[in-house]
Motif scaffolding. Structure first.
Motif, PDB file in Angstrom:
ATOM      1  N   SER A  31       0.844  -1.198   0.000  1.00 36.01           N
ATOM      2  CA  SER A  31       0.000   0.000   0.000  1.00 36.01           C
ATOM      3  C   SER A  31       0.879   1.248   0.000  1.00 36.01           C
ATOM      4  N   THR A  32       0.259   2.402  -0.142  1.00 37.79           N
ATOM      5  CA  THR A  32       1.026   3.651  -0.211  1.00 37.79           C
ATOM      6  C   THR A  32       1.715   3.990   1.100  1.00 37.79           C
ATOM      7  N   ASP A  33       1.203   3.465   2.231  1.00 36.07           N
ATOM      8  CA  ASP A  33       1.844   3.741   3.512  1.00 36.07           C
ATOM      9  C   ASP A  33       2.833   2.649   3.915  1.00 36.07           C
ATOM     10  N   GLY A  34       3.135   1.721   2.993  1.00 43.36           N
ATOM     11  CA  GLY A  34       4.144   0.707   3.259  1.00 43.36           C
ATOM     12  C   GLY A  34       3.601  -0.579   3.861  1.00 43.36           C
ATOM     13  N   LEU A  35       2.322  -0.654   4.093  1.00 43.75           N
ATOM     14  CA  LEU A  35       1.717  -1.860   4.668  1.00 43.75           C
ATOM     15  C   LEU A  35       1.582  -2.919   3.584  1.00 43.75           C
ATOM     16  N   ARG A  36       1.935  -4.151   3.909  1.00 43.02           N
ATOM     17  CA  ARG A  36       1.792  -5.249   2.952  1.00 43.02           C
ATOM     18  C   ARG A  36       0.421  -5.887   3.129  1.00 43.02           C
ATOM     19  N   LEU A  37      -0.303  -6.002   2.042  1.00 48.27           N
ATOM     20  CA  LEU A  37      -1.616  -6.633   2.035  1.00 48.27           C
ATOM     21  C   LEU A  37      -1.491  -7.975   1.333  1.00 48.27           C
ATOM     22  N   ARG A  38      -1.844  -9.047   2.024  1.00 49.59           N
ATOM     23  CA  ARG A  38      -1.727 -10.377   1.448  1.00 49.59           C
ATOM     24  C   ARG A  38      -3.095 -11.033   1.399  1.00 49.59           C
ATOM     25  N   GLY A  39      -3.269 -11.891   0.404  1.00 50.61           N
ATOM     26  CA  GLY A  39      -4.541 -12.594   0.274  1.00 50.61           C
ATOM     27  C   GLY A  39      -4.458 -13.674  -0.781  1.00 50.61           C
ATOM     28  N   TRP A  40      -5.618 -14.119  -1.218  1.00 47.71           N
ATOM     29  CA  TRP A  40      -5.710 -15.158  -2.228  1.00 47.71           C
ATOM     30  C   TRP A  40      -6.438 -14.612  -3.441  1.00 47.71           C
ATOM     31  N   TRP A  41      -5.982 -14.996  -4.609  1.00 48.78           N
ATOM     32  CA  TRP A  41      -6.693 -14.695  -5.844  1.00 48.78           C
ATOM     33  C   TRP A  41      -7.322 -15.997  -6.310  1.00 48.78           C
ATOM     34  N   ILE A  42      -8.632 -15.952  -6.487  1.00 54.77           N
ATOM     35  CA  ILE A  42      -9.369 -17.119  -6.976  1.00 54.77           C
ATOM     36  C   ILE A  42     -10.035 -16.703  -8.270  1.00 54.77           C
ATOM     37  N   PRO A  43      -9.562 -17.220  -9.405  1.00 55.75           N
ATOM     38  CA  PRO A  43     -10.151 -16.813 -10.680  1.00 55.75           C
ATOM     39  C   PRO A  43     -11.582 -17.312 -10.819  1.00 55.75           C
ATOM     40  N   ALA A  44     -12.411 -16.488 -11.438  1.00 56.01           N
ATOM     41  CA  ALA A  44     -13.809 -16.857 -11.677  1.00 56.01           C
ATOM     42  C   ALA A  44     -13.964 -17.327 -13.117  1.00 56.01           C
TER      43      ALA A  44
END
Length: 64
Positions: free
Chosen positions: A48-61
């Protein structure tokens, strides 16, 4: 006579506790991923712009 004040007081305390728990739910760790259930998944991470790492899963539709 004291019980006339005790019952409404306990009611107000109960309402406060219910409101607090509703606004601050406990965090529950994720024990399994969608891939463990058979869904195709891909691990993704964004900065993110403030340096925070955002993690998650991508599940294609199939059909977005």
């Amino acid at each position: 006579m004291m019980w006339l004040l005790l019952i409404p007081g306990l009611y107000v305390v109960l309402l406060f506790v219910i409101a607090w728990v509703s606004l601050h739910p406990p965090r529950i760790p994720v024990f399994f991923s969608p891939g463990a259930l058979g869904a195709p998944q891909e691990d993704v991470e964004f900065a993110s712009t403030d340096g925070l790492r955002l993690r998650g899963w991508w599940i294609p539709a199939e059909e977005p």
